[in-house]
Design a protein around this motif. Structure first.
Motif, PDB file in Angstrom:
ATOM      1  N   LEU A   5       0.759   3.890  -3.019  1.00  0.00           N
ATOM      2  CA  LEU A   5       0.349   5.284  -2.830  1.00  0.00           C
ATOM      3  C   LEU A   5       1.468   6.248  -3.193  1.00  0.00           C
ATOM      4  O   LEU A   5       1.216   7.322  -3.760  1.00  0.00           O
ATOM      5  CB  LEU A   5      -0.096   5.505  -1.388  1.00  0.00           C
ATOM      6  CG  LEU A   5      -1.408   4.836  -0.981  1.00  0.00           C
ATOM      7  CD1 LEU A   5      -1.638   4.977   0.520  1.00  0.00           C
ATOM      8  CD2 LEU A   5      -2.570   5.424  -1.750  1.00  0.00           C
ATOM      9  N   THR A   6       2.701   5.869  -2.884  1.00  0.00           N
ATOM     10  CA  THR A   6       3.839   6.715  -3.256  1.00  0.00           C
ATOM     11  C   THR A   6       3.980   6.798  -4.774  1.00  0.00           C
ATOM     12  O   THR A   6       4.205   7.879  -5.335  1.00  0.00           O
ATOM     13  CB  THR A   6       5.138   6.172  -2.633  1.00  0.00           C
ATOM     14  OG1 THR A   6       4.978   6.118  -1.210  1.00  0.00           O
ATOM     15  CG2 THR A   6       6.325   7.037  -2.981  1.00  0.00           C
ATOM     16  N   SER A  18       0.599   3.553   6.456  1.00  0.00           N
ATOM     17  CA  SER A  18       0.584   2.134   6.092  1.00  0.00           C
ATOM     18  C   SER A  18       1.962   1.500   6.257  1.00  0.00           C
ATOM     19  O   SER A  18       2.069   0.367   6.726  1.00  0.00           O
ATOM     20  CB  SER A  18       0.061   1.942   4.669  1.00  0.00           C
ATOM     21  OG  SER A  18       0.942   2.505   3.728  1.00  0.00           O
ATOM     22  N   PHE A  22       0.822  -1.206   0.000  1.00  0.00           N
ATOM     23  CA  PHE A  22       0.000   0.000   0.000  1.00  0.00           C
ATOM     24  C   PHE A  22       0.859   1.260   0.000  1.00  0.00           C
ATOM     25  O   PHE A  22       0.572   2.224  -0.707  1.00  0.00           O
ATOM     26  CB  PHE A  22      -0.944   0.027   1.202  1.00  0.00           C
ATOM     27  CG  PHE A  22      -2.142  -0.841   1.038  1.00  0.00           C
ATOM     28  CD1 PHE A  22      -3.089  -0.575   0.067  1.00  0.00           C
ATOM     29  CD2 PHE A  22      -2.320  -1.937   1.854  1.00  0.00           C
ATOM     30  CE1 PHE A  22      -4.197  -1.381  -0.089  1.00  0.00           C
ATOM     31  CE2 PHE A  22      -3.426  -2.752   1.704  1.00  0.00           C
ATOM     32  CZ  PHE A  22      -4.363  -2.478   0.740  1.00  0.00           C
ATOM     33  N   LEU A  37      -2.153  11.992   0.823  1.00  0.00           N
ATOM     34  CA  LEU A  37      -1.536  10.835   0.184  1.00  0.00           C
ATOM     35  C   LEU A  37      -0.228  10.455   0.875  1.00  0.00           C
ATOM     36  O   LEU A  37       0.022   9.266   1.132  1.00  0.00           O
ATOM     37  CB  LEU A  37      -1.297  11.146  -1.298  1.00  0.00           C
ATOM     38  CG  LEU A  37      -1.031   9.976  -2.216  1.00  0.00           C
ATOM     39  CD1 LEU A  37      -2.235   9.051  -2.241  1.00  0.00           C
ATOM     40  CD2 LEU A  37      -0.734  10.488  -3.607  1.00  0.00           C
ATOM     41  N   ALA A  59      -1.116   8.918   4.296  1.00  0.00           N
ATOM     42  CA  ALA A  59      -1.645   7.556   4.178  1.00  0.00           C
ATOM     43  C   ALA A  59      -0.536   6.561   3.850  1.00  0.00           C
ATOM     44  O   ALA A  59      -0.502   5.447   4.394  1.00  0.00           O
ATOM     45  CB  ALA A  59      -2.739   7.512   3.116  1.00  0.00           C
ATOM     46  N   ALA A  60       0.381   6.947   2.955  1.00  0.00           N
ATOM     47  CA  ALA A  60       1.499   6.066   2.622  1.00  0.00           C
ATOM     48  C   ALA A  60       2.394   5.854   3.838  1.00  0.00           C
ATOM     49  O   ALA A  60       2.813   4.726   4.125  1.00  0.00           O
ATOM     50  CB  ALA A  60       2.298   6.650   1.456  1.00  0.00           C
ATOM     51  N   PHE A 116       1.591   6.385  -6.954  1.00  0.00           N
ATOM     52  CA  PHE A 116       0.475   7.192  -7.440  1.00  0.00           C
ATOM     53  C   PHE A 116       0.768   8.674  -7.252  1.00  0.00           C
ATOM     54  O   PHE A 116       0.517   9.488  -8.150  1.00  0.00           O
ATOM     55  CB  PHE A 116      -0.815   6.807  -6.694  1.00  0.00           C
ATOM     56  CG  PHE A 116      -2.011   7.590  -7.111  1.00  0.00           C
ATOM     57  CD1 PHE A 116      -2.728   7.230  -8.235  1.00  0.00           C
ATOM     58  CD2 PHE A 116      -2.427   8.695  -6.386  1.00  0.00           C
ATOM     59  CE1 PHE A 116      -3.842   7.950  -8.626  1.00  0.00           C
ATOM     60  CE2 PHE A 116      -3.530   9.420  -6.766  1.00  0.00           C
ATOM     61  CZ  PHE A 116      -4.244   9.049  -7.901  1.00  0.00           C
ATOM     62  N   GLY A 117       1.307   9.014  -6.078  1.00  0.00           N
ATOM     63  CA  GLY A 117       1.629  10.422  -5.809  1.00  0.00           C
ATOM     64  C   GLY A 117       2.702  10.959  -6.731  1.00  0.00           C
ATOM     65  O   GLY A 117       2.640  12.107  -7.181  1.00  0.00           O
TER      66      GLY A 117
END
Length: 125
Positions: free
Chosen positions: A47-48, A73, A43, A66, A69-70, A50-51
């Motif tokens: 997320l990283t 997790s 995760f 973001l 959240a990264a 995606f960012g």
């Protein structure tokens, strides 16, 4: 921090968890694992990624959420641990003791249990 209770009673030669009690001399495996580390890495890296891919399209507050959240997790995957107590008598059974908590705290408890096991074997031999 340990969720539940875990007491090592060297006088009785037992480990008491919030659900079960185990005789120290019958314990065959005392292990601590990080069961959420693979999921946290997946995760967090997702997320990283995606960012990094869409960072130019994100508003500042979205980028902060973001990143948070990264980080959460990854931190949760790294910190959460699972202590498992397996007894020779219960091999192949679903009745293995499990205590959840912070990985570092559970490692300390694991070494305490192993020292108590070694001390009980010295006394009996």
């Amino acid at each position: 921090m340990i969720l539940g209770t875990l007491n090592i009673d060297e006088k009785q030669g037992a480990v008491h968890t919030h659900r079960d009690s185990y005789l120290i001399e019958t314990l065959s495996v005392v292990s601590v694992r990080r069961p959420f580390l693979p999921a946290g890495l997946m995760f967090g890296s997702g997320l990283t990624g995606f960012g990094l891919s869409f960072g130019d399209l994100l508003h500042p507050h979205e980028a902060i959420i973001l990143i948070a959240a990264a980080s959460a997790s990854l931190l949760a995957g790294w910190q959460v641990g699972h202590l498992t107590l397996l007894s020779r008598d219960l091999r192949g059974s679903e009745l293995s003791g499990a205590v959840w908590g912070r990985f570092a705290c559970l490692q300390i408890v694991r070494t305490d249990i192993v020292h108590a096991l070694a001390a009980s074997r010295k006394v009996t031999t």
